[in-house]
Design a protein around this motif. Structure first.
Motif: not given
Lengths: 332, 332
Positions: A154-158
């Protein structure tokens, strides 16, 4: 060491022009970089600038590439970021979203094939300045395991949400990992324990030891399984709306690039009860201020509230800089 | 003890009709309640039913009140929930959002003056069944302190995101508190420690002791200060879009009622690259499945994936019930 706003701006501008960015674009980019540091977001202002220049030199970022409209689907405008600078692309998208919101109460712009947007709070604040709620998020390279897994999927997707309120909008800017790698590194360097759990050690136990998390590459999502789920859906919504790569598809590239992002603006002034809305926001923030504090003399503040003070101080005294990084920029 | 789907449905229907709900509405409400339990969300199915009936008896929920359109602002439809049943109001709003999405790619419905929506996953799944992404959230009574504060100022404001995917859509359903009061109660009763930190004790230390958190009424937000900020902005967006009460304004009432909710549907089939979107979703979920698991024999699953198995099992064997609660319903 502190450096005056104008001096930092001038240096950023000089370096950007030297790297072939056209004048108007370089001025806006320099402004976005220096304002990040001015507001106290040093990680995505000065400290990030040398890395940005490296990505220009490596051909990941094309300095003069501009977003091109791919298509409009209902309210949603989809742009191709053309591998342009992430901050200029994001600025463009939020400006478009605000313009659309002024026409239709809500504006939604998405972009594929773009680069790291640097400090996303800037684009949220753009919305608030125009009496719009701003909502934006990005996907990233895989940098966090899914809940129950070991390897980064997964990304940390801010996500950023900005709510207009007088001089100091509410500004929430949260990544889906509890701590960024930058933060982990700084704790690992100092040997200090994290204030709360930050990830897994090699035995699969949750730990506050940043160095151990750096080894496993297993940072914790916010809210454990909850942040893992939120990260996944943020990624899937962004890639769907933008018609771009999802995090796992970004992971197939050599670098973090070709990201998918969403920008939403909602114009509060287009609502018939706009005065009541403003009162509700004020009343809610006053109520928050009336919290009994956990620690005496540390009154509860809302996210974004401290920014104004930092900005004022940095404008007056100069922006605090890491001297080594500042010297690096001077030598660019 | 297990109870068959049809038997549970029939009992819910009987009780709702007895309380004056019209037939068509009672059938839908009974279906929503029984399907929550069928899918394994027992807390918001059978277990919540007696409390729902109490709120009907107390006049908090008006069984036959229907949403009334207040106004349309651009794409956004704003309804007054008229103190109707939260589940029927939510069903109505998601149905409208889907209908609008089929016309304009995206549909946004909001509602003020509504009640607890019971199991929100139902409305997310409605969107997925129509090839739409569903995004919905609600505010609640104040039940969680803001970060740094002691007294409940924020709601736990659950958010649901549902992404269509074959038989088992991705279904994320997360409140902004790490554990609900229901969950804390059940840990406190069993004396078991929480698996992770859940709140503060009376000395202001973070604890896994559910009983101590029940005393302080200081549950932790997901991601600590991050969930606190997210809760605040979810509340402010919902109250703004719906033209309804914010959490602090709901807190001035005697009961949790007059809530503000947002329902968004995005129709994937209206995108020219709909096939590529479906492939990206599949590829991302397959990649997640390929995670090396933290614990052998516990492969990583995406949120919502387990639902299908539970539903099948409960359909075949009957729905597991707490006998005391079941008897309570039989006696209603």
């Amino acid at each position: 060491m502190r450096v005056k706003y104008q001096e930092m701006y001038d240096q950023f501008l000089r370096v950007l022009l030297k790297h072939g960015m056209t004048k108007e674009r370089a001025e806006l980019s320099a402004k976005l970089f220096v304002e990040a540091s001015l507001d106290g977001v040093y990680t995505h202002g000065l400290n990030r600038f040398p890395r940005f220049i490296s990505s220009v030199e490596n051909g990941i970022v094309l300095v003069n590439a501009e977003p091109v409209l791919k298509e409009s689907i209902g309210l949603i405008e989809r742009y191709d970021g053309q591998k342009g600078p992430g901050n200029l692309n994001a600025y463009f998208c939020m400006e478009r979203a605000i313009k659309k919101a002024k026409e239709a109460a809500i504006g939604i712009t998405t972009i594929s094939n773009t680069n790291h947007w640097m400090r996303p709070g800037s684009y949220g604040l753009m919305a608030a300045e125009e009496n719009c709620i701003g909502i934006l998020w990005t996907n990233t390279i895989p940098n966090m395991p899914a809940w129950g897994g070991k390897d980064a999927k997964l990304g940390n997707n801010p996500v950023v949400v900005c709510i207009p309120h007088e001089d100091a909008p509410v500004l929430v800017d949260v990544a889906m990992s509890m701590f960024s790698y930058g933060k982990l590194e700084s704790y690992a360097r100092s040997g200090e324990q994290l204030p709360i759990d930050g990830g897994f050690d090699s035995d699969g136990n949750i730990t506050r030891d940043a160095a151990k998390i750096m080894q496993t590459h297993q940072p914790l999502p916010i809210g454990y399984w909850k942040g893992s789920g939120l990260s996944l859906v943020l990624d899937l919504i962004a890639s769907t709306l933008a018609g771009g790569r999802s995090t796992c598809q970004v992971g197939k590239l050599d670098y973090e690039t070709e990201l998918s992002q969403v920008f939403i603006a909602i114009d509060i002034t287009s609502f018939p009860d706009k005065e009541r809305i403003k009162e509700t926001i004020s009343e809610t923030l006053v109520d928050l201020h009336n919290s009994a504090p956990m620690k005496a003399n540390q009154p509860v503040r809302y996210p974004g509230e401290g920014r104004i003070k930092t900005r004022k101080e940095n404008l007056e005294l100069g922006i605090p800089v890491d001297e080594a990084i500042w010297n690096k920029v001077l030598a660019l």
